[in-house]
Motif scaffolding. Sequence first.
Motif, mmCIF file in Angstrom:
data_model
loop_
_atom_site.group_PDB
_atom_site.id
_atom_site.type_symbol
_atom_site.label_atom_id
_atom_site.label_comp_id
_atom_site.label_asym_id
_atom_site.label_seq_id
_atom_site.Cartn_x
_atom_site.Cartn_y
_atom_site.Cartn_z
ATOM 1 N N ALA A 149 0.897 -1.110 0.021
ATOM 2 C CA ALA A 149 -0.079 0.185 0.042
ATOM 3 C C ALA A 149 0.760 1.464 0.171
ATOM 4 N N LYS A 150 1.829 1.278 0.710
ATOM 5 C CA LYS A 150 2.924 2.459 0.624
ATOM 6 C C LYS A 150 3.364 2.687 -0.648
ATOM 7 N N LEU A 151 3.437 1.591 -1.336
ATOM 8 C CA LEU A 151 4.123 1.695 -2.814
ATOM 9 C C LEU A 151 3.152 2.057 -3.907
ATOM 10 N N GLY A 152 1.884 1.913 -3.365
ATOM 11 C CA GLY A 152 0.937 2.759 -4.178
ATOM 12 C C GLY A 152 -0.107 1.612 -4.633
ATOM 13 N N SER A 153 -0.175 0.455 -3.992
ATOM 14 C CA SER A 153 -1.128 -0.517 -4.521
ATOM 15 C C SER A 153 -2.650 -0.241 -3.847
ATOM 16 N N GLY A 154 -3.674 0.064 -4.858
ATOM 17 C CA GLY A 154 -4.950 0.071 -4.310
ATOM 18 C C GLY A 154 -5.529 -1.103 -3.802
ATOM 19 N N PHE A 155 -5.212 -2.266 -4.301
ATOM 20 C CA PHE A 155 -5.723 -3.782 -3.919
ATOM 21 C C PHE A 155 -5.175 -3.883 -2.612
ATOM 22 N N ALA A 156 -3.974 -3.450 -2.373
ATOM 23 C CA ALA A 156 -3.328 -3.627 -0.894
ATOM 24 C C ALA A 156 -4.025 -2.884 0.062
ATOM 25 N N LYS A 157 -4.222 -1.609 -0.165
ATOM 26 C CA LYS A 157 -5.254 -0.762 0.735
ATOM 27 C C LYS A 157 -6.472 -1.303 1.005
ATOM 28 N N LYS A 158 -7.373 -1.997 0.302
ATOM 29 C CA LYS A 158 -8.414 -2.772 0.306
ATOM 30 C C LYS A 158 -8.362 -3.757 1.166
ATOM 31 N N GLN A 159 -7.217 -4.368 1.146
ATOM 32 C CA GLN A 159 -6.961 -5.673 1.946
ATOM 33 C C GLN A 159 -6.642 -5.616 3.426
#
Length: 186
Positions: A149-159
């Motif tokens: 998420a810190k690298l910019g992944s929207g998927f990771a933020k949702k997880q």
Amino acid sequence: MAGLENLSERDRAVLRSIFDPTATIGDVADDGDSFLNDVQDTTETDKQSIALCLQGVQLAEAGKYEEALGLLNKGVDIAPERPSGYNDRAQLFRLMKRDDDAIQDLDRVLQLTEGQASRARALALCQRGVLMRKRGADDQARAAFTEAAKLGSGFAKKQIVELNPYAALCNQMLSQVMRGDKDIKL
């Protein structure tokens, strides 16, 4: 990347759905990712690897996993310092239910991208998070998703939100309210 510039938006969506941990054709157009442009100049060997991996992706899409694996292996073998090849092969291993092999490839991506804010690293972290979550190792999954998420992944933020027990409880209650349940359970 050689050959990728001529792909239609649908072709790009299909490829992304194969190699993004949970993407579907319907949601790949805008999944909230905000990666910096980390495309680098590639060598002739990298271009050969990219072409082999692209062919492997096409075979995987057709359900020809063993043939796809052969091409992805060649792509990794000729450019062993190219992280995306390992990411692609890890995704195929996941499709083949060979999670331990996938984790080995993801470990290699993370070694190759140590200290980099790259898309390849974020995707490897997302795949690792999915695998850790599947194994019930939520703390490890959360750590992987947090870095992605810190690298910019929207998927990771949702997880990360889904892994938050308070958010899950709120989502459950909201869902019950929206369905009109009279007995909201906590």
